[in-house]
Scaffold this active site. Structure first.
Site, PDB file in Angstrom:
ATOM      1  N   GLY A 195      50.195  34.474  34.530  1.00 43.13           N
ATOM      2  CA  GLY A 195      49.835  35.792  35.063  1.00 43.13           C
ATOM      3  C   GLY A 195      50.532  36.893  34.282  1.00 43.13           C
ATOM      4  O   GLY A 195      50.927  36.722  33.125  1.00 43.13           O
ATOM      5  N   VAL A 199      54.502  40.272  37.484  1.00 42.01           N
ATOM      6  CA  VAL A 199      54.612  39.259  38.545  1.00 42.01           C
ATOM      7  C   VAL A 199      55.501  38.104  38.060  1.00 42.01           C
ATOM      8  O   VAL A 199      56.234  37.506  38.854  1.00 42.01           O
ATOM      9  CB  VAL A 199      53.216  38.783  39.017  1.00 42.01           C
ATOM     10  CG1 VAL A 199      53.331  37.708  40.081  1.00 42.01           C
ATOM     11  CG2 VAL A 199      52.414  39.961  39.564  1.00 42.01           C
ATOM     12  N   GLY A 200      55.483  37.841  36.774  1.00 42.87           N
ATOM     13  CA  GLY A 200      56.367  36.801  36.208  1.00 42.87           C
ATOM     14  C   GLY A 200      57.827  37.048  36.581  1.00 42.87           C
ATOM     15  O   GLY A 200      58.578  36.115  36.897  1.00 42.87           O
ATOM     16  N   GLU A 217      53.718  31.692  31.784  1.00 38.56           N
ATOM     17  CA  GLU A 217      52.702  31.980  30.756  1.00 38.56           C
ATOM     18  C   GLU A 217      52.214  33.388  31.031  1.00 38.56           C
ATOM     19  O   GLU A 217      51.427  33.607  31.955  1.00 38.56           O
ATOM     20  CB  GLU A 217      51.550  30.963  30.847  1.00 38.56           C
ATOM     21  CG  GLU A 217      51.925  29.547  30.440  1.00 38.56           C
ATOM     22  CD  GLU A 217      52.148  29.383  28.944  1.00 38.56           C
ATOM     23  OE1 GLU A 217      51.894  30.341  28.180  1.00 38.56           O
ATOM     24  OE2 GLU A 217      52.585  28.304  28.536  1.00 38.56           O
ATOM     25  N   CYS A 251      44.100  36.465  27.741  1.00 37.49           N
ATOM     26  CA  CYS A 251      45.510  36.803  27.493  1.00 37.49           C
ATOM     27  C   CYS A 251      45.836  36.915  26.006  1.00 37.49           C
ATOM     28  O   CYS A 251      46.682  37.708  25.613  1.00 37.49           O
ATOM     29  CB  CYS A 251      46.411  35.770  28.145  1.00 37.49           C
ATOM     30  SG  CYS A 251      46.073  34.088  27.589  1.00 37.49           S
TER      31      CYS A 251
HETATM   32  P1  NAD Z   1      48.793  38.543  38.250  1.00 36.36           P
HETATM   33  O1  NAD Z   1      50.175  38.399  37.733  1.00 36.36           O
HETATM   34  O2  NAD Z   1      48.434  39.774  38.966  1.00 36.36           O
HETATM   35  O3  NAD Z   1      48.450  37.340  39.267  1.00 36.36           O
HETATM   36  C1  NAD Z   1      48.658  35.972  38.925  1.00 36.36           C
HETATM   37  C2  NAD Z   1      48.876  35.166  40.199  1.00 36.36           C
HETATM   38  O4  NAD Z   1      50.052  35.639  40.850  1.00 36.36           O
HETATM   39  C3  NAD Z   1      47.741  35.228  41.196  1.00 36.36           C
HETATM   40  O5  NAD Z   1      47.521  33.935  41.729  1.00 36.36           O
HETATM   41  C4  NAD Z   1      48.267  36.177  42.265  1.00 36.36           C
HETATM   42  O6  NAD Z   1      47.792  35.891  43.569  1.00 36.36           O
HETATM   43  C5  NAD Z   1      49.764  35.936  42.210  1.00 36.36           C
HETATM   44  N1  NAD Z   1      50.541  37.131  42.593  1.00 36.36           N
HETATM   45  C6  NAD Z   1      50.185  38.428  42.429  1.00 36.36           C
HETATM   46  N2  NAD Z   1      51.167  39.242  42.868  1.00 36.36           N
HETATM   47  C7  NAD Z   1      52.156  38.447  43.315  1.00 36.36           C
HETATM   48  C8  NAD Z   1      53.437  38.696  43.889  1.00 36.36           C
HETATM   49  N3  NAD Z   1      53.884  39.934  44.080  1.00 36.36           N
HETATM   50  N4  NAD Z   1      54.203  37.639  44.232  1.00 36.36           N
HETATM   51  C9  NAD Z   1      53.771  36.391  44.033  1.00 36.36           C
HETATM   52  N5  NAD Z   1      52.568  36.089  43.496  1.00 36.36           N
HETATM   53  C10 NAD Z   1      51.766  37.105  43.141  1.00 36.36           C
HETATM   54  O7  NAD Z   1      47.847  38.296  36.989  1.00 36.36           O
HETATM   55  P2  NAD Z   1      46.266  38.369  36.919  1.00 36.36           P
HETATM   56  O8  NAD Z   1      45.829  39.771  37.064  1.00 36.36           O
HETATM   57  O9  NAD Z   1      45.665  37.338  37.797  1.00 36.36           O
HETATM   58  O10 NAD Z   1      46.033  37.878  35.399  1.00 36.36           O
HETATM   59  C11 NAD Z   1      46.137  38.740  34.299  1.00 36.36           C
HETATM   60  C12 NAD Z   1      47.439  38.572  33.555  1.00 36.36           C
HETATM   61  O11 NAD Z   1      47.675  37.200  33.269  1.00 36.36           O
HETATM   62  C13 NAD Z   1      47.425  39.270  32.212  1.00 36.36           C
HETATM   63  O12 NAD Z   1      48.668  39.879  31.979  1.00 36.36           O
HETATM   64  C14 NAD Z   1      47.205  38.138  31.222  1.00 36.36           C
HETATM   65  O13 NAD Z   1      47.648  38.400  29.917  1.00 36.36           O
HETATM   66  C15 NAD Z   1      47.970  37.032  31.878  1.00 36.36           C
HETATM   67  N6  NAD Z   1      47.502  35.723  31.448  1.00 36.36           N
HETATM   68  C16 NAD Z   1      48.318  34.945  30.697  1.00 36.36           C
HETATM   69  C17 NAD Z   1      47.868  33.724  30.241  1.00 36.36           C
HETATM   70  C18 NAD Z   1      48.729  32.822  29.396  1.00 36.36           C
HETATM   71  O14 NAD Z   1      48.351  31.662  29.206  1.00 36.36           O
HETATM   72  N7  NAD Z   1      49.845  33.281  28.869  1.00 36.36           N
HETATM   73  C19 NAD Z   1      46.589  33.276  30.578  1.00 36.36           C
HETATM   74  C20 NAD Z   1      45.800  34.101  31.366  1.00 36.36           C
HETATM   75  C21 NAD Z   1      46.250  35.327  31.802  1.00 36.36           C
END
Ligand code: NAD
Length: 475
Positions: A195, A199-200, A217, A251
């Site tokens: 993600g 959020v990471g 990731e 991503c």
């Molecule tokens: P996000 O971080 O908003 O959400 C990812 C997950 O985290 C979801 O399941 C969501 O429900 C959960 N989440 C959201 N907020 C949270 C919180 N406060 N506490 C705990 N969990 C929470 O990301 P997104 O919008 O779903 O995806 C887009 C991002 O992911 C982009 O930055 C993209 O670059 C990245 N991404 C990275 C990879 C990789 O392999 N490195 C692959 C795909 C996407």
């Protein structure tokens, strides 16, 4: 599913069951893991149409794109794991230094235990099942938390998992942030999160409470450099593919292009024609073009639209675009030139079909610009000059690098995938994914009654000093 699992107590009891299974699974032979992966491969192939349909319903991703970017990477992970699991799981003997004379040592790979996989929405199927394959290959149990933003795919993942797996081995818990937060209170043995960097950080903070290991990731702005010696047509075609696939919601998509000023016009011309050829039909790219996906929802549509409008207000020139339709989340490819480096579009990860082109005069400008930002997940360099490619690659840091190619590093089975610092921690895929979900356990065995180390046991009398002096000097 949602109502039942939102209860914290329900989640806690799922966790306890998974923990019991994870302990009993430790004793299963590796052959069983391979058998399970083999039948999972068959099961997923049988469900190909359901997978295509669910992802397509969520954001109109073309069926063939679903096959290529959702199902195929997972099947690839499964096949690679089956082929290599004996080798990965086998104990690795290590040599002993002379001071360890009489001992034998090896590294064994034990499953970590109960793992949590949290996935994003942009590749909603493969980013749940891909990490799950590594998790199962390493012998663990898992809870998967798919993204709430792609509800059709999440519901299907939940159905598929409950059809295929024992409910005490792999469980899907659907929901958004609140559910994630509840899950993060549990003492998982490993968390695999895909993600955003924002959020990471939340995930890593929560994991710290239980000292749970994490794989993060993440994302960021992946730069793409095109120098004047590059094969412009081929660079433009590969960049158009990597950028506009999945409507720019990838991503590792090129986030912005740094192009040498001498080839800027030629590059933009090629980029336009290749974009039309790849994603359009009969020379047009409209809502009826069958090869082009949609933005996932209106929130992301408006976010990208705002980045675009701000870039234009900051002086950017639109080189190529089409008719936007907010009602259907149709956002055509947009190519921008004369973009201000201070505009938001050059500060935030775009994660949509807007591609800023920035021209440069010399290599140092390129290096300075890349190094002024967070370390990216991917760096792409298009050039026929080895010295140029090497200079850019060695003067910067990135999770992955492609030379004269774009985005295909993701599915290479023998390459680790992941970011560095802000773009990620830890690596995934194949052997590296297996390692993330394994505890690499060193085992040392003393084979002789006499231990060579006992020569330097206390008491520390003067005659021992000679022995220690020799040790410091020679061994
Ligand atoms: P996000 O971080 O908003 O959400 C990812 C997950 O985290 C979801 O399941 C969501 O429900 C959960 N989440 C959201 N907020 C949270 C919180 N406060 N506490 C705990 N969990 C929470 O990301 P997104 O919008 O779903 O995806 C887009 C991002 O992911 C982009 O930055 C993209 O670059 C990245 N991404 C990275 C990879 C990789 O392999 N490195 C692959 C795909 C996407």
């Amino acid at each position: 599913m949602l109502e039942v699992t939102t209860e914290a107590t329900e989640i806690a009891s799922i966790f306890i069951n998974l923990r019991h299974t994870s302990i009993s699974k430790r004793h299963l032979p590796v052959r069983k893991r391979k058998e399970q992966l083999r039948s999972l491969e068959e099961f997923l192939l049988k469900n190909r149409e359901r997978i295509q349909q669910a992802v397509n319903t969520d954001f109109k991703k073309p069926f063939m794109e679903v096959d290529l970017s959702e199902l195929y990477p997972v099947l690839g992970e499964i096949r690679h794991a089956i082929a290599h699991l004996d080798e990965w799981t086998g104990p690795k003997k290590v040599d002993a230094p002379i001071t360890y004379f009489g001992t034998r040592s090896e590294i064994r790979y034990e499953p970590k235990g109960v793992c949590l996989i949290i996935a994003p929405w942009n590749y909603p199927f493969s980013l749940c099942f891909g990490p799950l394959i590594s998790c199962l290959a390493a012998g663990n149990t898992a809870i998967i938390k798919p993204s709430e933003i792609t509800p059709n795919t999440s519901a299907l993942i939940s159905e598929l998992v409950s059809e295929f797996f024992d409910k005490n081995e792999v469980v899907v818990v659907e929901g958004g942030q609140e559910i994630s937060t509840e899950l993060l209170n549990l003492p998982f043995d490993h968390i695999f999160f895909t993600g955003s960097p924002a959020v990471g950080k939340i995930i890593m903070r929560a994991a710290a409470e239980n000292l749970t290991s994490v794989t993060l990731e993440l994302g960021g702005k992946s730069p793409t450099v095109v120098d004047e010696t590059a094969n412009i047509s081929s660079a433009a075609k590969r960049i158009a593919f990597g950028k506009f696939l999945n409507n720019g919601q990838t991503c590792i998509a090129p986030d912005y292009v740094l192009v040498h000023e001498n080839v800027k016009d030629e590059f933009i011309k090629n980029l336009k024609s290749h974009t039309l050829a790849l994603f359009g039909e009969d020379g047009k790219l409209t809502e009826s073009s069958p090869s082009y996906s949609r933005m996932v929802n209106s929130k992301h549509f408006l976010r990208v639209q705002q980045l675009l409008n701000t870039a234009i207000a900051d002086g950017a020139t639109v080189e190529f675009d089409g008719t936007i339709n907010e009602a259907t989340n149709f956002f055509p490819p947009v190519i921008l030139s004369n973009v201000s480096l201070h505009s938001k579009v050059m500060q935030e990860e775009i994660f949509g079909p807007v591609l800023p082109i920035v021209s440069y005069k010399n290599e140092d400008e390129v290096i300075e610009l890349i190094n002024s930002k967070e370390k990216p997940l991917a760096l792409y360099i298009f050039s026929e000059r080895k010295s140029f490619r090497q200079k850019i690659e060695r003067s910067t840091s990135a999770g992955t690098v492609c030379l004269n190619e774009c985005v295909i590093q993701f599915t290479h089975p023998n390459l680790p995938f992941g970011g560095v610092n802000n773009s990620g921690i830890g690596k995934s895929h194949g052997y590296w994914g297996f390692l993330e979900f394994s505890n690499q356990k060193p085992i040392l065995k003393q084979l002789t009654r006499f231990s060579s180390i006992s020569l330097v046991y206390p008491p520390f009398r003067p005659k021992l000093k000679m022995m220690i002096d020799m040790m410091l000097k020679y061994f």
